[in-house]
Design a protein around this motif. Sequence first.
Motif, PDB file in Angstrom:
ATOM      1  N   THR A 101       3.248  54.037  30.038  1.00  0.00           N
ATOM      2  CA  THR A 101       2.015  54.122  30.822  1.00  0.00           C
ATOM      3  C   THR A 101       1.989  55.293  31.778  1.00  0.00           C
ATOM      4  OG1 THR A 101       2.931  52.668  32.521  1.00  0.00           O
ATOM      5  CG2 THR A 101       1.688  51.620  30.728  1.00  0.00           C
ATOM      6  N   HIS A 102       2.913  56.214  31.651  1.00  0.00           N
ATOM      7  CA  HIS A 102       2.964  57.319  32.597  1.00  0.00           C
ATOM      8  C   HIS A 102       3.131  58.631  31.847  1.00  0.00           C
ATOM      9  CE1 HIS A 102       3.693  59.390  36.345  1.00  0.00           C
ATOM     10  NE2 HIS A 102       4.754  59.956  35.803  1.00  0.00           N
ATOM     11  N   GLY A 103       2.564  59.663  32.397  1.00  0.00           N
ATOM     12  CA  GLY A 103       2.756  60.995  31.833  1.00  0.00           C
ATOM     13  C   GLY A 103       1.578  61.447  30.997  1.00  0.00           C
ATOM     14  N   GLU A 104       1.617  62.712  30.643  1.00  0.00           N
ATOM     15  CA  GLU A 104       0.586  63.277  29.779  1.00  0.00           C
ATOM     16  C   GLU A 104       0.724  62.676  28.389  1.00  0.00           C
ATOM     17  OE1 GLU A 104       1.290  67.445  29.971  1.00  0.00           O
ATOM     18  OE2 GLU A 104       0.747  67.577  32.091  1.00  0.00           O
ATOM     19  N   LEU A 105      -0.368  62.601  27.662  1.00  0.00           N
ATOM     20  CA  LEU A 105      -0.374  61.957  26.358  1.00  0.00           C
ATOM     21  C   LEU A 105       0.660  62.579  25.414  1.00  0.00           C
ATOM     22  CD1 LEU A 105      -1.470  59.863  24.419  1.00  0.00           C
ATOM     23  CD2 LEU A 105      -3.312  61.467  23.842  1.00  0.00           C
ATOM     24  N   SER A 106       0.773  63.893  25.396  1.00  0.00           N
ATOM     25  CA  SER A 106       1.719  64.533  24.472  1.00  0.00           C
ATOM     26  C   SER A 106       3.156  64.120  24.780  1.00  0.00           C
ATOM     27  CB  SER A 106       1.579  66.054  24.530  1.00  0.00           C
ATOM     28  OG  SER A 106       1.868  66.533  25.836  1.00  0.00           O
ATOM     29  N   ALA A 107       3.510  64.044  26.057  1.00  0.00           N
ATOM     30  CA  ALA A 107       4.859  63.615  26.436  1.00  0.00           C
ATOM     31  C   ALA A 107       5.067  62.134  26.120  1.00  0.00           C
ATOM     32  CB  ALA A 107       5.096  63.884  27.909  1.00  0.00           C
ATOM     33  N   TYR A 109      -6.961  52.770  28.212  1.00  0.00           N
ATOM     34  CA  TYR A 109      -7.510  52.357  29.504  1.00  0.00           C
ATOM     35  C   TYR A 109      -8.180  50.993  29.359  1.00  0.00           C
ATOM     36  CZ  TYR A 109     -10.350  52.408  33.743  1.00  0.00           C
ATOM     37  OH  TYR A 109     -10.942  52.078  34.937  1.00  0.00           O
ATOM     38  N   LEU A 110      -7.834  50.073  30.229  1.00  0.00           N
ATOM     39  CA  LEU A 110      -8.348  48.702  30.283  1.00  0.00           C
ATOM     40  C   LEU A 110      -7.987  47.860  29.065  1.00  0.00           C
ATOM     41  CD1 LEU A 110     -11.868  49.229  31.915  1.00  0.00           C
ATOM     42  CD2 LEU A 110      -9.746  48.516  33.029  1.00  0.00           C
ATOM     43  N   GLN A 111      -7.057  48.313  28.270  1.00  0.00           N
ATOM     44  CA  GLN A 111      -6.605  47.528  27.112  1.00  0.00           C
ATOM     45  C   GLN A 111      -5.962  46.236  27.597  1.00  0.00           C
ATOM     46  OE1 GLN A 111      -4.256  49.634  24.185  1.00  0.00           O
ATOM     47  NE2 GLN A 111      -3.056  47.814  23.758  1.00  0.00           N
ATOM     48  N   LYS A 112      -6.221  45.156  26.912  1.00  0.00           N
ATOM     49  CA  LYS A 112      -5.621  43.869  27.245  1.00  0.00           C
ATOM     50  C   LYS A 112      -4.535  43.556  26.223  1.00  0.00           C
ATOM     51  CE  LYS A 112      -9.704  42.035  29.459  1.00  0.00           C
ATOM     52  NZ  LYS A 112     -10.672  40.951  29.545  1.00  0.00           N
TER      53      LYS A 112
END
Length: 71
Positions: A37-43, A64-67
């Motif tokens: 859940t952290h960092g840029e998408l590519s990383a 985002y907001l995924q359950k």
Amino acid sequence: VNAQIASISSLSAHADQEEILEWCRNFTQQPKKVFITHGELSAALHLKQQLETKLGWLCVIPDYLQKETLI
């Protein structure tokens, strides 16, 4: 919910990926699922690939907001 949340504030998915992998290798029990859940998408995608390939872990980069239902 019986859950444990851990945070490592001193590592980044870019520069410290090997340290993250080494830390994960020390787990005595494989997690059922890992949420990145952290960092840029590519990383995040690269870390996901490394954890899945090298450790055989199931990893998810949630939207985002995924359950998620935790079992």
